[in-house]
Design a protein around this motif. Structure first.
Motif: not given
Ligand code: PNS
Length: 160
Positions: A58-73
């Motif tokens: 998604v490097r060409n999509l400036p409004n997208v970030q990628v994050k890992k998460f645990s627990g409740l959404l």
């Protein structure tokens, strides 16, 4: 400013997931791809590997970030000030599971809405688990996942 989150396991990300991410990024001002950390589930890729793969895609999509998460959404959403969950809906069989999750998330936090995008017809029967199974038995996964991650998948499968 509408901020949404597209959550999932993404083990591995498929072309169906990527299509939903790209379309959601056009609809919302900001989009977070949330990669679930689930120690109970045996995964092909570690969370950090999945996050790196998706960041690269998604490097060409400036409004997208990628994050890992645990627990409740919903906890991640409150932390990130996101109000919408975006999910892809494939065949009819997805409906019950997705309805259950959307209802539970809305019960946990009624300020959160789940919005569904219909998966493109060509990806309707595509899933991460079917990709892993096809790859494991020597089938061709081209067109099912982004080309960039095919070598990663083959390397992982061959090392198992
Ligand atoms: O790609 P997946 O495995 O279908 O994604 C499932 C996911 C990550 C969306 C879901 O398991 C999730 O949101 N997990 C976090 C835990 C949670 O918030 N559960 C409450 C809703 S049932």
């Amino acid at each position: 400013m509408k901020k949404a989150i597209c959550p999932g396991s993404f083990d591995p990300i498929t072309n169906g997931h990527l299509d939903i991410i790209e379309r959601a990024a056009r609809v919302f001002d900001e989009l977070i791809v949330g990669v679930l950390v689930n120690p109970e589930k045996k995964s092909l890729f570690s969370e950090d590997e999945r996050v790196e793969q998706i960041k690269n895609l998604v490097r060409n999509l400036p409004n997208v970030q990628v994050k890992k998460f645990s627990g409740l959404l919903v906890d991640l959403m409150n932390k990130e000030k996101a109000s919408v969950i975006v999910k892809g809906l494939r065949a009819f069989s997805d409906f019950e599971y997705e309805f259950q999750m959307a209802s539970m998330n809305n019960k946990l936090d009624p300020t959160k809405e789940t919005m569904f995008m219909m998966t493109k017809a060509e990806y309707c029967y595509l899933s991460s688990s079917s990709v892993k199974q096809v790859a494991m038995f020597g089938g061709c996964i081209k067109g099912l996942v982004p080309d960039e991650i095919i070598p990663d998948i083959m390397r992982k499968i061959n090392s198992k």
